[in-house]
Write a protein that holds these residues in place. Sequence first.
Motif, mmCIF file in Angstrom:
data_model
loop_
_atom_site.group_PDB
_atom_site.id
_atom_site.type_symbol
_atom_site.label_atom_id
_atom_site.label_comp_id
_atom_site.label_asym_id
_atom_site.label_seq_id
_atom_site.Cartn_x
_atom_site.Cartn_y
_atom_site.Cartn_z
ATOM 1 N N ARG A 62 5.743 12.465 28.516
ATOM 2 C CA ARG A 62 4.966 12.615 27.278
ATOM 3 C C ARG A 62 3.476 12.857 27.528
ATOM 4 N N THR A 63 3.014 12.688 28.758
ATOM 5 C CA THR A 63 1.595 12.851 29.080
ATOM 6 C C THR A 63 1.331 14.284 29.536
ATOM 7 N N VAL A 64 0.436 14.958 28.851
ATOM 8 C CA VAL A 64 0.080 16.317 29.239
ATOM 9 C C VAL A 64 -0.900 16.242 30.402
ATOM 10 N N ARG A 67 -5.012 16.232 30.439
ATOM 11 C CA ARG A 67 -5.585 16.125 29.094
ATOM 12 C C ARG A 67 -6.365 14.816 28.924
ATOM 13 N N GLN A 79 2.651 19.998 32.742
ATOM 14 C CA GLN A 79 1.729 20.841 31.981
ATOM 15 C C GLN A 79 2.566 21.851 31.197
ATOM 16 N N ASP A 81 2.316 21.969 27.533
ATOM 17 C CA ASP A 81 1.822 22.143 26.176
ATOM 18 C C ASP A 81 1.583 23.606 25.823
ATOM 19 N N ASP A 82 1.233 24.429 26.820
ATOM 20 C CA ASP A 82 1.015 25.850 26.538
ATOM 21 C C ASP A 82 2.328 26.609 26.331
ATOM 22 N N ILE A 84 4.896 25.292 24.517
ATOM 23 C CA ILE A 84 5.431 24.899 23.217
ATOM 24 C C ILE A 84 4.910 25.855 22.150
#
Length: 145
Positions: A62-64, A67, A79, A81-82, A84
């Motif tokens: 759950r940790t990006v 960030r 990594q 998030d980019d 999604i």
Amino acid sequence: MFPDDDLEYIIDGELADEGLNIFDGKAFLFDFETGDFVYKNGAPVLLEGKEALKAWIEKCIRTVKYRAIVHSNLEYGPQIDDLIGSVLPTDFVKAEIEREITEALLRNPFITSVVDFSFEVEGSRLIANLTVNSTYDDEVLEVNT
């Protein structure tokens, strides 16, 4: 007063690798629905062994990566998030999520392998299911994210 960005971690009297995820077989129970640690009698609930590893796995996934300032010097978390909501081909996105999560989890010395990825689509969510093998015993940890 505050430490600089070049933090050094000492484990068992040795200077730790900057990319090491510090996990000593213990973790505090965290409720991801409420966004807070779980307390009992005024103290955070301490998990040990396999239960602590499960908590570490969920927190790591759950940790990006990069960030949070607290993790800025550590190779901690995937990594993804980019990826999604991107317009990239779904098979590419799945392969990258699998690679990123696997790399993030294998930094933990208690984890021996990450296998059996599968994905489900629930509305706009892509849910990853995977199996984590650890040094604790032959029992596998099923993870759904």
